[in-house]
Design a protein around this motif. Structure first.
Motif, PDB file in Angstrom:
ATOM      1  N   GLN A 298      -1.912  13.462   7.423  1.00 31.85           N
ATOM      2  CA  GLN A 298      -3.225  14.063   7.658  1.00 31.85           C
ATOM      3  C   GLN A 298      -3.840  13.654   8.982  1.00 31.85           C
ATOM      4  OE1 GLN A 298      -2.229  12.575   4.900  1.00 31.85           O
ATOM      5  NE2 GLN A 298      -2.875  13.686   3.079  1.00 31.85           N
ATOM      6  N   GLY A 299      -3.123  12.955   9.805  1.00 32.80           N
ATOM      7  CA  GLY A 299      -3.683  12.599  11.103  1.00 32.80           C
ATOM      8  C   GLY A 299      -4.145  11.157  11.181  1.00 32.80           C
ATOM      9  N   VAL A 300      -3.833  10.379  10.175  1.00 31.20           N
ATOM     10  CA  VAL A 300      -4.185   8.964  10.229  1.00 31.20           C
ATOM     11  C   VAL A 300      -2.962   8.193  10.719  1.00 31.20           C
ATOM     12  CG1 VAL A 300      -4.977   6.991   8.905  1.00 31.20           C
ATOM     13  CG2 VAL A 300      -5.739   9.257   8.293  1.00 31.20           C
TER      14      VAL A 300
ATOM     15  N   GLY B  76       0.823  -1.206   0.000  1.00 32.42           N
ATOM     16  CA  GLY B  76       0.000   0.000   0.000  1.00 32.42           C
ATOM     17  C   GLY B  76       0.847   1.241   0.000  1.00 32.42           C
ATOM     18  N   ARG B  77       1.904   1.207   0.776  1.00 35.75           N
ATOM     19  CA  ARG B  77       2.799   2.365   0.789  1.00 35.75           C
ATOM     20  C   ARG B  77       3.482   2.515  -0.563  1.00 35.75           C
ATOM     21  NH1 ARG B  77       0.058   1.964   4.957  1.00 35.75           N
ATOM     22  NH2 ARG B  77       0.931  -0.072   5.190  1.00 35.75           N
TER      23      ARG B  77
ATOM     24  N   HIS C 298       0.626   9.007   9.069  1.00 34.59           N
ATOM     25  CA  HIS C 298       0.347   9.789   7.872  1.00 34.59           C
ATOM     26  C   HIS C 298       0.305  11.266   8.239  1.00 34.59           C
ATOM     27  CE1 HIS C 298      -1.078   6.470   5.144  1.00 34.59           C
ATOM     28  NE2 HIS C 298      -0.944   5.857   6.291  1.00 34.59           N
TER      29      HIS C 298
ATOM     30  N   ARG D 220      -0.105   9.358  -4.277  1.00 30.76           N
ATOM     31  CA  ARG D 220      -1.459   9.424  -3.735  1.00 30.76           C
ATOM     32  C   ARG D 220      -1.415  10.158  -2.404  1.00 30.76           C
ATOM     33  NH1 ARG D 220      -3.954   3.802  -3.357  1.00 30.76           N
ATOM     34  NH2 ARG D 220      -5.101   4.828  -1.705  1.00 30.76           N
ATOM     35  N   GLU D 221      -2.548  10.703  -2.024  1.00 26.24           N
ATOM     36  CA  GLU D 221      -2.528  11.601  -0.863  1.00 26.24           C
ATOM     37  C   GLU D 221      -2.324  10.857   0.448  1.00 26.24           C
ATOM     38  OE1 GLU D 221      -6.136   9.736  -1.357  1.00 26.24           O
ATOM     39  OE2 GLU D 221      -5.620  11.369  -2.724  1.00 26.24           O
ATOM     40  N   SER D 222      -2.436   9.538   0.411  1.00 28.32           N
ATOM     41  CA  SER D 222      -2.309   8.813   1.670  1.00 28.32           C
ATOM     42  C   SER D 222      -0.856   8.421   1.952  1.00 28.32           C
ATOM     43  CB  SER D 222      -3.196   7.576   1.637  1.00 28.32           C
ATOM     44  OG  SER D 222      -2.940   6.853   0.464  1.00 28.32           O
TER      45      SER D 222
END
Lengths: 431, 350
Positions: free
Chosen positions: A131-133, A93-94, A129, A101-103
């Protein structure tokens, strides 16, 4: 007990993923060994004929790294084994994220939860991440001793080095069903020949013979010094896995080996990552008139090599002496277990080599070690050497301390009565 | 036998008839809820409502608004009452017609011309949903297509007529009696414990990650301090927790410009605002995963849980043409005795 904690940058975690992907071609489980100065990921295949190791330098590869032995303990190591699948799905996924991708992750924190006051021992991987994930994985692991293959680079006089991009081009031509790879040089050209032996059972053809040869000039190599017409045979699958990974790193692959039936090592690396693959080899000197019909030439621990070797003996028309099929695979593994960290006496004594080189071929064994050698000579054969011992202080890390002159003479005695050119099938009944 | 609605109106006007210029839009929406073989359809003035349920613990609902159709005719009080017998007379009062239909067959029908778009959709690649038409899309090639749906009367088959580039496909899908206990899963909108609006791709990503541990159940926890929620799962190879946190103080409960881009809205019922108090519900993982198709294609998701723990996921999906549709899911929580004990302990503690 050791407290282990490290942080990876996004690029490093992608590299770990690539490395795991490569290791998964060797074994379904991956062993982790953490020391104060490095972390290594290793995989050993089920037949123990191929060993892959990726070692990561603590100071260069990681954003931060700490492996601190707990109070009162001198052994600064943490070793464990876990399913590669579990680790892969964590680092998976990474890869897509690296393409924008934004993640995308900010960093990856790994620590080991192994404290007496915690009921669960887990390898904790935290993907943070921007964005806070935060993705936290707690993976179960098995606490085991990690085995390393020993390889003596000083003994390996055949060396070459080539950019992985070239090899990557070559492997694309290999037939998809070919199993083995024969590497040899002749008249300034190096040939990589992938092949499958025909295997038939009565009328049924189980495997069709197939051969693909790619040959390249030695000028394409960065460095090439290997004996002419020395055929060295390894598994195509392993080779492909190695080349693909090396190509990802855009690294130069070095190979070094001594002779067929002795281990071969591929190594490459860069930017704090160093990969080493120690593979058992088969093969022979096809160019020489009388190869030694030693009964213990092939690596018997390679089950696949075993079957193909016997197939060759029976079916292959080439007037080439091949080793007899193994008869004691299980015995091999039992006495290997008895002597962990010790050495294997050599079995393969290539006559030609012996004649041309009066010096002992192998590093002499220490007296103390030899006491632990099994008292069997007949089935002595090459396998990878193992080092599961915790302290490698007095010996360099990867060393194949092989040899035992005594064992060799026994081997020679044993084969004395056979004419060098006798068919293996004829002599099989003798033992 | 392509019958037009005008032709129908001449002799026996059907109970329902609609024309859409894009079967794809309908397909895109209905595919999101295709986790069970049969769907219950109810027709109303506003549109078609497709609901799918599984063992009464999960429910998926797609509403095809009449605005998705270029023409939409629903005539509940038409001549059917006069021409039909007493049985249908009773049923055609004010109740909208309800029937069951094979969703698998309907989806097959709707995508009969879309062979270029593999229904599986490779993971990791954006579907043509978000990237727009491909080079081989019929709209790009200048081919027009229409999709007509008609349902003549209760008991009649649902007729789907697809026309594309001069090829007409007529399908009559058998309709079934509605399920006896076809009640929706009750969801108390006025007793919300949690409401979150965020990008659906985050949820999809999280559920995909958790699936790697092959878990049985998915645990949702939410707390006010720090603001955020987490999805956790435990499988044979270990456990994984996806944490969605915002650094802002717990007092921020409504969406505002300064709020983290992660959570557009985060509202937690005041009962959970006490420190140490957490909302914690568990759901069957396989059920939540069944909604992953919707997670993948939706732009936004509204995650709501009521006081009983019933979870509602509402997905905002942009279909071709820029229209927005909604697909809803509801999940009944698993009874988690451990968690209840823990909560009691927490309440008892300081």
């Amino acid at each position: 007990m050791v407290s282990l904690k490290f942080t990876l940058s996004p690029e490093a975690s992608v590299k770990i993923h690539d490395a795991l992907l490569c290791l998964t071609k060797f074994s379904e489980s991956v062993s982790i060994e953490a020391r104060q100065d490095k972390l290594s990921l290793t995989a050993l295949n089920s037949s123990k004929s191929a060993y892959a190791s990726v070692s990561l330098e603590a100071s260069r590869f990681f954003s931060s790294y700490s492996c601190v032995p707990s109070q009162g303990s001198t052994e600064g190591r943490f070793t464990c084994r876990l399913y590669n699948k579990a680790l892969l799905s964590v680092f998976k996924g990474r890869v897509a994220d690296a393409r924008g991708r934004e993640s995308a992750i900010d960093r990856c924190e790994v620590s080991v939860q192994e404290r007496p006051d915690e009921a669960e021992c887990r390898l904790v991987v935290k993907m943070v991440h921007n964005q806070g994930v935060t993705k936290t994985y707690k993976l179960t692991y098995e606490s085991v001793e990690v085995m390393h293959a020993l390889f003596d680079k000083n003994m390996a006089q055949n060396r070459w080095k080539i950019h992985s991009g070239c090899l990557k081009e070559y492997i694309e031509y290999f037939g998809p069903k070919t199993e083995q790879l024969d590497i040899y040089s002749e008249d300034g050209r190096v040939t990589f020949m992938s092949f499958t032996e025909k295997i038939s059972d009565g009328k049924n053809i189980l495997k069709h013979p197939l051969q693909t040869a790619v040959s390249a000039s030695t000028a394409d190599f960065e460095e090439f010094s290997a004996q002419e017409k020395l055929h060295i045979v390894i598994s195509v699958k392993d080779f492909k896995a190695i080349v693909t990974h090396a190509d990802n790193l855009r690294a130069e692959i070095s190979a070094c080996y001594s002779q067929p039936t002795r281990p071969l090592q591929f190594s490459y690396g860069g930017e704090g990552m160093h990969c080493e693959f120690t593979l058992m080899t088969a093969g022979d000197y096809r160019g020489t008139p009388a190869p030694a019909p030693s009964h213990a030439v092939a690596s018997r621990s390679i089950s696949r090599a075993q079957s193909t070797a016997s197939a060759r003996t029976d079916n292959h028309p080439a007037p080439v002496e091949m080793p007899p099929p193994s008869e004691a695979g299980s015995r091999v593994s039992t006495h290997r277990n008895k002597v962990p960290g010790s050495t294997r006496p050599p079995a393969s004594s290539n006559l030609q080599r012996l004649q041309s080189d009066p010096e002992p071929l192998f590093v002499p064994l220490e007296e103390e070690d030899r006491r632990w050698d099994p008292a069997v000579f007949r089935d002595e054969e090459e396998t990878l050497g193992w080092d599961a011992s915790a302290d490698n202080d007095n010996a360099p890390h990867h060393i194949f301390r092989d040899t035992a002159p005594a064992a060799r003479s026994a081997t020679d005695d044993n084969t004395e009565g056979l004419a060098p050119t006798q068919r293996v099938s004829q002599i099989r009944g003798l033992w | 036998m392509a019958t037009t609605p005008s032709a129908d109106r001449d002799d026996d006007p059907p109970l329902f008839g609609a024309v859409s210029s894009s079967a794809r839009q309908l397909y895109q929406l209905l595919r999101c809820i295709a986790f069970a073989p049969k769907a219950q359809v109810s027709i109303s003035e506003e549109g078609l409502r497709f609901s799918v349920e599984e063992h009464s613990i999960m429910e998926g609902l797609a509403f095809l608004d009449k605005s998705l159709f270029t023409s939409y005719n629903f005539a509940p009080h038409s001549s059917t009452a006069a021409t039909n017998d007493a049985v249908s007379d009773a049923s055609t009062s004010d109740d909208p017609p309800v029937f069951q239909i094979s969703l698998v067959a309907l989806l097959e029908t709707l995508q009969i011309f879309n062979i270029a778009d593999p229904p599986g959709g490779r993971p990791g690649y954006p579907s043509s949903f978000t990237t727009g038409p491909t080079a081989f899309d019929n709209r790009v090639l200048g081919l027009t297509s229409t999709c007509r749906l008609s349902y003549a009367q209760p008991g009649a088959p649902l007729c789907v007529i697809l026309e594309e580039a001069g090829v007409t496909t007529t399908c009559e899908l058998t309709t079934y009696e509605p399920a006896a206990a076809a009640g929706d899963i009750p969801f108390a909108r006025d007793q919300l414990a949690l409401k979150i609006i965020m990008r659906a791709s985050w949820l999809h990503d999280a559920v995909t990650e958790l699936a790697s541990t092959s878990p049985e159940r998915l645990t949702l926890t939410a707390s006010a301090d720090p603001v955020g929620f987490a999805l956790g799962a435990t499988g044979s190879l270990g456990s994984a927790v996806m944490d969605f946190r915002s650094d802002l103080p717990s007092t921020v409960t409504a969406s505002s410009a300064g709020f983290s881009s992660l959570l557009e809205t985060f509202t937690l019922a005041p009962t959970y605002h006490k420190p140490g108090r957490k909302l914690r519900n568990s759901y069957k993982f396989a059920s939540i995963r069944a909604a992953s198709r919707a997670m993948a294609v939706a732009t936004k998701v509204s995650i709501r849980a009521d006081e009983q723990g019933v979870l509602s996921l509402q997905f905002m999906i942009e279909v071709d043409g820029g229209k927005v549709s909604f697909v809803d899911f509801r999940f009944v929580p698993l009874v988690d005795e451990d968690a209840e004990d823990e909560e009691r302990e927490q309440e008892a503690g300081p």
